[in-house]
Design a protein around this motif. Sequence first.
Motif, PDB file in Angstrom:
ATOM      1  N   ARG A  27      32.661  39.367  39.877  1.00 44.46           N
ATOM      2  CA  ARG A  27      32.581  39.412  41.339  1.00 44.46           C
ATOM      3  C   ARG A  27      33.374  40.603  41.867  1.00 44.46           C
ATOM      4  O   ARG A  27      34.597  40.621  41.838  1.00 44.46           O
ATOM      5  N   LEU A  28      32.635  41.589  42.358  1.00 41.01           N
ATOM      6  CA  LEU A  28      33.223  42.789  42.933  1.00 41.01           C
ATOM      7  C   LEU A  28      32.784  42.959  44.391  1.00 41.01           C
ATOM      8  O   LEU A  28      32.961  44.027  44.975  1.00 41.01           O
ATOM      9  N   ARG A  29      32.242  41.949  44.986  1.00 37.00           N
ATOM     10  CA  ARG A  29      31.640  42.044  46.311  1.00 37.00           C
ATOM     11  C   ARG A  29      32.677  42.360  47.394  1.00 37.00           C
ATOM     12  O   ARG A  29      33.865  42.091  47.236  1.00 37.00           O
ATOM     13  N   ASP A  30      32.191  42.916  48.482  1.00 40.23           N
ATOM     14  CA  ASP A  30      32.999  43.150  49.687  1.00 40.23           C
ATOM     15  C   ASP A  30      34.236  43.998  49.398  1.00 40.23           C
ATOM     16  O   ASP A  30      35.366  43.595  49.647  1.00 40.23           O
ATOM     17  N   ASN A  31      33.984  45.202  48.855  1.00 35.49           N
ATOM     18  CA  ASN A  31      35.015  46.213  48.679  1.00 35.49           C
ATOM     19  C   ASN A  31      34.511  47.511  49.293  1.00 35.49           C
ATOM     20  O   ASN A  31      33.555  47.508  50.077  1.00 35.49           O
ATOM     21  N   ASP A  32      35.132  48.628  48.959  1.00 36.76           N
ATOM     22  CA  ASP A  32      34.689  49.944  49.440  1.00 36.76           C
ATOM     23  C   ASP A  32      34.216  50.790  48.261  1.00 36.76           C
ATOM     24  O   ASP A  32      34.448  52.011  48.217  1.00 36.76           O
ATOM     25  N   LEU A  33      33.575  50.160  47.308  1.00 32.83           N
ATOM     26  CA  LEU A  33      33.141  50.845  46.096  1.00 32.83           C
ATOM     27  C   LEU A  33      32.011  51.827  46.382  1.00 32.83           C
ATOM     28  O   LEU A  33      31.211  51.634  47.313  1.00 32.83           O
ATOM     29  N   THR A  34      31.943  52.879  45.568  1.00 30.40           N
ATOM     30  CA  THR A  34      30.936  53.928  45.747  1.00 30.40           C
ATOM     31  C   THR A  34      30.219  54.174  44.416  1.00 30.40           C
ATOM     32  O   THR A  34      30.480  53.501  43.417  1.00 30.40           O
ATOM     33  N   GLY A  35      29.332  55.172  44.424  1.00 26.92           N
ATOM     34  CA  GLY A  35      28.630  55.518  43.194  1.00 26.92           C
ATOM     35  C   GLY A  35      27.423  54.630  42.961  1.00 26.92           C
ATOM     36  O   GLY A  35      26.823  54.105  43.899  1.00 26.92           O
ATOM     37  N   THR A  36      27.084  54.455  41.716  1.00 21.59           N
ATOM     38  CA  THR A  36      25.899  53.680  41.335  1.00 21.59           C
ATOM     39  C   THR A  36      26.300  52.471  40.487  1.00 21.59           C
ATOM     40  O   THR A  36      27.447  52.344  40.068  1.00 21.59           O
ATOM     41  N   ILE A  37      25.340  51.590  40.253  1.00 19.06           N
ATOM     42  CA  ILE A  37      25.569  50.446  39.372  1.00 19.06           C
ATOM     43  C   ILE A  37      25.498  50.949  37.930  1.00 19.06           C
ATOM     44  O   ILE A  37      24.472  51.488  37.510  1.00 19.06           O
ATOM     45  N   PRO A  38      26.573  50.814  37.151  1.00 14.75           N
ATOM     46  CA  PRO A  38      26.557  51.356  35.780  1.00 14.75           C
ATOM     47  C   PRO A  38      25.504  50.664  34.903  1.00 14.75           C
ATOM     48  O   PRO A  38      25.384  49.438  34.916  1.00 14.75           O
ATOM     49  N   THR A  39      24.785  51.458  34.149  1.00 18.34           N
ATOM     50  CA  THR A  39      23.823  50.890  33.211  1.00 18.34           C
ATOM     51  C   THR A  39      24.532  50.043  32.146  1.00 18.34           C
ATOM     52  O   THR A  39      23.931  49.135  31.565  1.00 18.34           O
ATOM     53  N   GLU A  40      25.829  50.324  31.925  1.00 20.64           N
ATOM     54  CA  GLU A  40      26.597  49.590  30.911  1.00 20.64           C
ATOM     55  C   GLU A  40      26.734  48.100  31.226  1.00 20.64           C
ATOM     56  O   GLU A  40      27.020  47.305  30.325  1.00 20.64           O
ATOM     57  N   LEU A  41      26.506  47.707  32.482  1.00 19.83           N
ATOM     58  CA  LEU A  41      26.542  46.278  32.794  1.00 19.83           C
ATOM     59  C   LEU A  41      25.463  45.523  32.018  1.00 19.83           C
ATOM     60  O   LEU A  41      25.560  44.315  31.825  1.00 19.83           O
ATOM     61  N   GLY A  42      24.469  46.239  31.562  1.00 18.82           N
ATOM     62  CA  GLY A  42      23.417  45.629  30.749  1.00 18.82           C
ATOM     63  C   GLY A  42      23.889  45.194  29.377  1.00 18.82           C
ATOM     64  O   GLY A  42      23.133  44.565  28.625  1.00 18.82           O
ATOM     65  N   ASN A  43      25.152  45.511  29.026  1.00 19.03           N
ATOM     66  CA  ASN A  43      25.717  45.091  27.738  1.00 19.03           C
ATOM     67  C   ASN A  43      26.432  43.751  27.819  1.00 19.03           C
ATOM     68  O   ASN A  43      26.904  43.241  26.789  1.00 19.03           O
ATOM     69  N   LEU A  44      26.523  43.175  29.021  1.00 18.29           N
ATOM     70  CA  LEU A  44      27.269  41.918  29.207  1.00 18.29           C
ATOM     71  C   LEU A  44      26.386  40.733  28.815  1.00 18.29           C
ATOM     72  O   LEU A  44      25.868  39.998  29.657  1.00 18.29           O
ATOM     73  N   ASN A  45      26.263  40.521  27.524  1.00 17.10           N
ATOM     74  CA  ASN A  45      25.277  39.565  27.013  1.00 17.10           C
ATOM     75  C   ASN A  45      25.543  38.117  27.402  1.00 17.10           C
ATOM     76  O   ASN A  45      24.639  37.281  27.323  1.00 17.10           O
ATOM     77  N   ASN A  46      26.784  37.810  27.809  1.00 13.78           N
ATOM     78  CA  ASN A  46      27.104  36.426  28.173  1.00 13.78           C
ATOM     79  C   ASN A  46      27.157  36.197  29.680  1.00 13.78           C
ATOM     80  O   ASN A  46      27.415  35.082  30.129  1.00 13.78           O
ATOM     81  N   ILE A  47      26.885  37.237  30.451  1.00 15.89           N
ATOM     82  CA  ILE A  47      27.045  37.141  31.898  1.00 15.89           C
ATOM     83  C   ILE A  47      26.027  36.173  32.501  1.00 15.89           C
ATOM     84  O   ILE A  47      24.873  36.137  32.100  1.00 15.89           O
ATOM     85  N   GLU A  48      26.508  35.383  33.456  1.00 18.72           N
ATOM     86  CA  GLU A  48      25.636  34.457  34.185  1.00 18.72           C
ATOM     87  C   GLU A  48      25.568  34.784  35.669  1.00 18.72           C
ATOM     88  O   GLU A  48      24.556  34.509  36.316  1.00 18.72           O
ATOM     89  N   THR A  49      26.645  35.370  36.202  1.00 18.28           N
ATOM     90  CA  THR A  49      26.723  35.621  37.640  1.00 18.28           C
ATOM     91  C   THR A  49      27.269  37.014  37.900  1.00 18.28           C
ATOM     92  O   THR A  49      28.320  37.375  37.360  1.00 18.28           O
TER      93      THR A  49
END
Length: 298
Positions: A154-176
């Motif tokens: 959960r990184l919601r509601d911040n001032d983050l910039t850039g793009t969504i990293p493709t590396e998030l596709g490596n989180l094989n156990n992620i549910e949310t």
Amino acid sequence: EDLAVIKLNLTKSHIHGIVPREVFTGLTKLKALDLSLNEMEGTIGKELGDLKELEDLFLFDNDFSGSLPSEIGNCVNMFNLYLNDNQFSGNLPLGIGDMAELRGASLFNNTFSGPIPTTVGNLKKAIALYLDENKFNGGIPTQIGEMESLIDLRLRDNDLTGTIPTELGNLNNIETIYLDTNEKITGTIPVELSNLVKMTELHLYDMDLNGPLPAELGYLQGLVYLYLDGNELTGSIPDDWGEFHSLEQFFLTGNNLSGSLPITLRGLQSLEMFRAAGNDLTGTIPSDLGKLTKLEYI
């Protein structure tokens, strides 16, 4: 035989004021410290680093402020770090990455700022990372993709910039995944997210995402909540998205989508709410949507 306090639980005890320095300097064998749900204030000093055997630190729901000491990285046995709902500020120490045993890091609803440390990638055993509702800026670290045990991000509601990293596709156990309400994050939805076959919730609303909807996301047949509203997404709704057999809430409102609703949407047998207003969609509503017996709102 030496006697030592290993657990101090004062949760919900109507305590106010600051934490005495002696809690950190005198109770060095402490494994669990719970001061949550009180009215405590002040800062947490570098003495926290003296609690090298500390496993559980619960300070949530107080009025603590100031930055976290870099010495927090000395707490290498930490399992649970719950500091949410306070007024902590400043940068998150790089030393958080030294807590290799950490399972849960809950720091939401503070005013932390600066970049998210790349050292979070060292938290290989963490299952929950809650950094939402702060003022973090900069990009989402690609190293988050190395948190191989992560279930809830959960990184919601911040001032983050850039793009969504493709590396998030490596989180094989992620549910949310909650990345929403970061209005400066742009770019496309990574196709790599289609690897996350355990995912049940994907929150990407109120961002600045553009480009087409990846057809490959249709592989995520366990997805229950998909929120993509309030972006600049274009193109048509992919036929393959009719494979979302578990999807209950599907929001596409306020994008630049075009084309007609695919007839394959009749495959969304669990759908309860579908919102797609504020786009450039054309054509007729497929009559088969009337056969979706759980659909309550369209």
